[in-house]
Design an enzyme around this catalytic site. Structure first.
Site, PDB file in Angstrom:
ATOM      1  N   ALA A  19       0.791  -1.235   0.000  1.00  0.00           N
ATOM      2  CA  ALA A  19       0.000   0.000   0.000  1.00  0.00           C
ATOM      3  C   ALA A  19       0.820   1.280   0.000  1.00  0.00           C
ATOM      4  O   ALA A  19       0.650   2.120   0.861  1.00  0.00           O
ATOM      5  CB  ALA A  19      -0.938  -0.022   1.208  1.00  0.00           C
ATOM      6  N   CYS A  20       1.709   1.451  -0.947  1.00  0.00           N
ATOM      7  CA  CYS A  20       2.488   2.683  -1.023  1.00  0.00           C
ATOM      8  C   CYS A  20       1.633   3.831  -1.559  1.00  0.00           C
ATOM      9  O   CYS A  20       0.802   3.643  -2.443  1.00  0.00           O
ATOM     10  CB  CYS A  20       3.696   2.493  -1.926  1.00  0.00           C
ATOM     11  SG  CYS A  20       4.789   1.144  -1.416  1.00  0.00           S
ATOM     12  N   THR A  21       1.869   5.029  -1.019  1.00  0.00           N
ATOM     13  CA  THR A  21       1.132   6.227  -1.434  1.00  0.00           C
ATOM     14  C   THR A  21       2.104   7.372  -1.641  1.00  0.00           C
ATOM     15  O   THR A  21       2.987   7.598  -0.815  1.00  0.00           O
ATOM     16  CB  THR A  21       0.101   6.638  -0.360  1.00  0.00           C
ATOM     17  OG1 THR A  21      -0.788   5.549  -0.106  1.00  0.00           O
ATOM     18  CG2 THR A  21      -0.693   7.855  -0.810  1.00  0.00           C
ATOM     19  N   ARG A 250      -7.030   5.193  -1.174  1.00  0.00           N
ATOM     20  CA  ARG A 250      -5.868   6.006  -0.814  1.00  0.00           C
ATOM     21  C   ARG A 250      -5.601   7.079  -1.857  1.00  0.00           C
ATOM     22  O   ARG A 250      -5.168   8.186  -1.529  1.00  0.00           O
ATOM     23  CB  ARG A 250      -4.636   5.109  -0.609  1.00  0.00           C
ATOM     24  CG  ARG A 250      -4.698   4.309   0.682  1.00  0.00           C
ATOM     25  CD  ARG A 250      -3.437   3.491   0.914  1.00  0.00           C
ATOM     26  NE  ARG A 250      -3.348   2.344   0.035  1.00  0.00           N
ATOM     27  CZ  ARG A 250      -2.559   2.244  -1.028  1.00  0.00           C
ATOM     28  NH1 ARG A 250      -1.736   3.247  -1.348  1.00  0.00           N
ATOM     29  NH2 ARG A 250      -2.550   1.149  -1.772  1.00  0.00           N
TER      30      ARG A 250
END
Length: 358
Positions: A19-21, A250
């Site tokens: 879950a990189c943002t 996100r």
């Protein structure tokens, strides 16, 4: 009834959430900073490095050595495991880039003897961008000269070739997204400066239209025919903002939080503000889990970085140590003969301020 490829791929990538943002914000003096989180289901053994000019790199491919290139610009950033190629960083010209997980969609080119000399692995690609280019236009023009190949890394999840897409920011805050789709590198101009994971970037931009009602301003009152309605408290303007950790949710939060941020005085203040915004995407260990057979993996925010192209400072913090640290590229000899590195997998340092009380 048929199920679309997009839907199937989205179901696949939701099952294994990485879950990189990423986002950027602008200060009142027009300077821009960008930041990101790094999440993964297994430890990445992260380190930071300063790579000087004229450092030689040789990319990895399934057939062995790929493209050989020499750093034109000095770079600072983060890498994982023992291979010093940056997955996230910023160069001396203020160009920033980062790799983001892109499961179910990344489509790489098969390596042959004919294309091997221009081949880069998914991890080498970000390092190549950062060491070679100063502007987004230079990046766009050079993309046709390289390919990304299906290179497997034993350290990665299931010994796979990590599926990635990439974001690149220039010093002014403009950005592009590069996605390996159908064996080609597709480029999108990124007007919101945001990136997460799958599906494709154009899907996320279309999905933004579903949240046209959101606003940072509170709605104090309304009516339902003759029935007066009043809000219960603060936050009614953002009512309906998705709060889960899926990539689409996100993306929406990152777009609205970054674009509604107050323009603080300068890039230093904006850098600290970016950490506050990225707090909204912090995943505590245990909140997001995936189970395969008898093994449970936990996605959590291992690393958060902010890049300041104006001061050339690279800020970061880790899950184990929430104190913000910085490294300034200007303090190094950019023509040094060797790469300098620092492993950042240290424990939390708590500062006791008892003696400061008066």
């Amino acid at each position: 009834m048929t199920i679309s490829r997009t839907f199937l791929a989205f179901i696949f990538c939701s099952k294994a959430l990485f879950a990189c943002t990423g986002l950027n914000i602008q200060a009142a003096d027009r300077s821009c900073v960008n930041g990101r989180t790094v999440e993964f289901g297994e430890p990445l053994d992260l380190s930071v490095a300063v790579i000087p000019r004229n450092t030689t790199f040789t990319a990895e491919t399934p057939l062995g050595k790929g493209m050989t290139y020499k750093s034109k610009y000095a770079v600072i950033g983060a890498y994982c495991f023992d291979k010093i190629v940056l997955m996230d960083g910023m160069n001396e010209k203020g160009l920033s880039a980062g790799a983001f997980y892109f499961p179910g969609y990344a489509s790489y080119v098969k390596t042959t003897k004919q294309n091997q000399s221009k081949a880069l692995s998914p991890l080498d690609f970000t390092n190549w961008l950062l060491t070679q280019f100063a502007t987004l236009e230079e990046v766009k023009k050079a993309l046709s000269s390289v390919i990304i190949t299906n290179t497997v890394f034993k350290e990665w999840h299931k010994n796979l070739s990590p599926p990635m897409h990439y974001i690149v920011y220039d010093k002014s805050g403009k950005s592009i997204v590069i996605e390996p789709l159908d064996k080609t590198l597709k480029v999108y101009d990124n007007s919101v400066g945001v990136i997460t994971n799958s599906p494709t970037f154009d899907w996320h931009m279309t999905n933004l239209n579903n949240y046209i009602n959101l606003s940072p301003y509170n709605v104090t009152e309304g009516s339902l025919q003759d029935l007066p309605l009043k809000t219960f408290g603060q936050g009614s303007g953002m009512l309906g903002l998705p709060g889960d950790f899926t990539p689409p949710s996100r993306f929406i939060r990152a777009a609205f939080f970054s674009k509604s941020a107050v323009n603080l005085r300068d890039s230093q203040a904006a850098a600290l503000q970016t950490f506050h915004i990225l707090n909204q995407f912090d995943i505590p260990m245990g909140t997001v889990r995936s189970k395969e057979r008898r093994k449970t993996s936990y996605d959590y925010t291992m690393f958060t970085s902010v890049k300041n192209p104006k001061t050339l400072k690279y800020y970061f913090r880790t899950y184990k140590d929430q104190a913000i640290k910085s490294i300034c590229l200007k303090q190094f000899d950019l023509n040094a003969p060797n790469i300098k590195t620092l492993n950042i997998d240290g424990g939390q340092k708590i500062c006791d301020v008892s003696c400061a009380l008066k």
